[in-house]
Design a protein around this motif. Sequence first.
Motif, mmCIF file in Angstrom:
data_model
loop_
_atom_site.group_PDB
_atom_site.id
_atom_site.type_symbol
_atom_site.label_atom_id
_atom_site.label_comp_id
_atom_site.label_asym_id
_atom_site.label_seq_id
_atom_site.Cartn_x
_atom_site.Cartn_y
_atom_site.Cartn_z
ATOM 1 N N GLN A 157 -13.009 30.726 33.035
ATOM 2 C CA GLN A 157 -13.542 31.757 33.912
ATOM 3 C C GLN A 157 -14.934 31.387 34.403
ATOM 4 O O GLN A 157 -15.646 30.620 33.742
ATOM 5 N N PRO A 158 -15.329 31.908 35.541
ATOM 6 C CA PRO A 158 -16.695 31.666 36.015
ATOM 7 C C PRO A 158 -17.710 32.062 34.949
ATOM 8 O O PRO A 158 -17.560 33.088 34.280
ATOM 9 N N GLY A 159 -18.724 31.204 34.801
ATOM 10 C CA GLY A 159 -19.721 31.419 33.763
ATOM 11 C C GLY A 159 -19.375 30.768 32.446
ATOM 12 O O GLY A 159 -20.227 30.712 31.547
ATOM 13 N N GLY A 160 -18.180 30.290 32.322
ATOM 14 C CA GLY A 160 -17.734 29.666 31.086
ATOM 15 C C GLY A 160 -18.157 28.218 30.961
ATOM 16 O O GLY A 160 -18.879 27.685 31.815
ATOM 17 N N SER A 161 -17.680 27.586 29.888
ATOM 18 C CA SER A 161 -18.064 26.207 29.580
ATOM 19 C C SER A 161 -16.836 25.362 29.250
ATOM 20 O O SER A 161 -15.824 25.869 28.755
ATOM 21 N N LEU A 162 -16.957 24.082 29.509
ATOM 22 C CA LEU A 162 -15.978 23.081 29.096
ATOM 23 C C LEU A 162 -16.728 21.814 28.732
ATOM 24 O O LEU A 162 -17.823 21.557 29.258
ATOM 25 N N ARG A 163 -16.135 21.024 27.862
ATOM 26 C CA ARG A 163 -16.698 19.719 27.554
ATOM 27 C C ARG A 163 -15.635 18.654 27.839
ATOM 28 O O ARG A 163 -14.571 18.648 27.218
ATOM 29 N N LEU A 164 -15.955 17.786 28.765
ATOM 30 C CA LEU A 164 -15.060 16.681 29.097
ATOM 31 C C LEU A 164 -15.405 15.461 28.254
ATOM 32 O O LEU A 164 -16.574 15.240 27.915
ATOM 33 N N SER A 165 -14.380 14.675 27.951
ATOM 34 C CA SER A 165 -14.557 13.460 27.165
ATOM 35 C C SER A 165 -14.085 12.253 27.950
ATOM 36 O O SER A 165 -13.114 12.339 28.707
ATOM 37 N N CYS A 166 -14.749 11.143 27.732
ATOM 38 C CA CYS A 166 -14.405 9.888 28.401
ATOM 39 C C CYS A 166 -14.475 8.775 27.361
ATOM 40 O O CYS A 166 -15.519 8.584 26.729
ATOM 41 N N THR A 167 -13.386 8.060 27.195
ATOM 42 C CA THR A 167 -13.379 6.954 26.253
ATOM 43 C C THR A 167 -12.652 5.768 26.864
ATOM 44 O O THR A 167 -11.914 5.916 27.841
ATOM 45 N N ALA A 168 -12.863 4.608 26.275
ATOM 46 C CA ALA A 168 -12.279 3.375 26.802
ATOM 47 C C ALA A 168 -11.682 2.586 25.646
ATOM 48 O O ALA A 168 -12.385 1.806 24.998
ATOM 49 N N PRO A 169 -10.413 2.783 25.375
ATOM 50 C CA PRO A 169 -9.775 2.045 24.284
ATOM 51 C C PRO A 169 -9.945 0.544 24.430
ATOM 52 O O PRO A 169 -9.691 -0.016 25.496
ATOM 53 N N GLY A 170 -10.443 -0.097 23.401
ATOM 54 C CA GLY A 170 -10.621 -1.537 23.453
ATOM 55 C C GLY A 170 -11.971 -1.974 23.967
ATOM 56 O O GLY A 170 -12.268 -3.179 23.989
ATOM 57 N N TYR A 171 -12.797 -1.044 24.407
ATOM 58 C CA TYR A 171 -14.132 -1.357 24.905
ATOM 59 C C TYR A 171 -15.164 -0.533 24.155
ATOM 60 O O TYR A 171 -14.859 0.505 23.581
ATOM 61 N N ILE A 172 -16.385 -1.010 24.170
ATOM 62 C CA ILE A 172 -17.480 -0.275 23.550
ATOM 63 C C ILE A 172 -18.248 0.445 24.644
ATOM 64 O O ILE A 172 -18.891 -0.185 25.498
ATOM 65 N N MET A 173 -18.161 1.767 24.626
ATOM 66 C CA MET A 173 -18.779 2.557 25.688
ATOM 67 C C MET A 173 -20.277 2.314 25.768
ATOM 68 O O MET A 173 -20.861 2.358 26.853
ATOM 69 N N ASP A 174 -20.923 2.052 24.648
ATOM 70 C CA ASP A 174 -22.368 1.855 24.652
ATOM 71 C C ASP A 174 -22.782 0.534 25.297
ATOM 72 O O ASP A 174 -23.975 0.258 25.419
ATOM 73 N N ASP A 175 -21.836 -0.263 25.715
ATOM 74 C CA ASP A 175 -22.152 -1.499 26.439
ATOM 75 C C ASP A 175 -22.252 -1.268 27.943
ATOM 76 O O ASP A 175 -22.632 -2.184 28.679
ATOM 77 N N TYR A 176 -21.941 -0.041 28.403
ATOM 78 C CA TYR A 176 -21.836 0.205 29.839
ATOM 79 C C TYR A 176 -22.598 1.456 30.276
ATOM 80 O O TYR A 176 -22.724 2.428 29.521
ATOM 81 N N ALA A 177 -23.045 1.411 31.522
ATOM 82 C CA ALA A 177 -23.439 2.653 32.182
ATOM 83 C C ALA A 177 -22.149 3.419 32.471
ATOM 84 O O ALA A 177 -21.130 2.828 32.840
ATOM 85 N N VAL A 178 -22.191 4.733 32.292
ATOM 86 C CA VAL A 178 -21.006 5.567 32.495
ATOM 87 C C VAL A 178 -21.363 6.709 33.434
ATOM 88 O O VAL A 178 -22.414 7.336 33.298
ATOM 89 N N ALA A 179 -20.465 6.943 34.368
ATOM 90 C CA ALA A 179 -20.688 8.010 35.351
ATOM 91 C C ALA A 179 -19.488 8.935 35.415
ATOM 92 O O ALA A 179 -18.356 8.536 35.164
ATOM 93 N N TRP A 180 -19.772 10.181 35.763
ATOM 94 C CA TRP A 180 -18.734 11.165 36.029
ATOM 95 C C TRP A 180 -18.719 11.455 37.530
ATOM 96 O O TRP A 180 -19.784 11.570 38.155
ATOM 97 N N PHE A 181 -17.520 11.591 38.067
ATOM 98 C CA PHE A 181 -17.302 11.928 39.466
ATOM 99 C C PHE A 181 -16.320 13.095 39.515
ATOM 100 O O PHE A 181 -15.654 13.403 38.530
ATOM 101 N N ARG A 182 -16.205 13.708 40.677
ATOM 102 C CA ARG A 182 -15.184 14.739 40.845
ATOM 103 C C ARG A 182 -14.655 14.705 42.268
ATOM 104 O O ARG A 182 -15.340 14.233 43.186
#
Length: 119
Positions: free
Chosen positions: A12-37
């Motif tokens: 609902q409007p005013g609510g919250s969600l948390r999205l997750s992004c992972t990369a099987p086989g890769y180390i996320m901390d080795d990369y810049a990561v961006a969200w798009f929509r």
Amino acid sequence: VALVESGGGLVQPGGSLRLSCTAPGYIMDDYAVAWFRQVPGKEREGVSCSSIRDGSTHYADFVKGRFTISRDSARNTVFLQMDSLKPEDTAVYYCAAEGEICPVVVDAWGQGTLVAVSS
């Protein structure tokens, strides 16, 4: 880097969600990561980005103060915490990883995760 997005849903409007992004086989901390929509029929737009080289984070004006990008190294995951959601935030959200610093250049997209904000 092939990424997997999750965490979308109906909220609902005013609510919250948390999205997750992972990369099987890769180390996320080795990369810049961006969200798009993307809303069907419209251009994909950048939402937020996290650099590794300098630790900086960046936000589009339309989400500043409402969304927060963060990393959890133990989970190899980058999160997008979305608070005070508005109907205009409804879109498919994608993450991408490339290089060490924002902006992220994307050559392939994952399936994304749908966020729908509606009463």
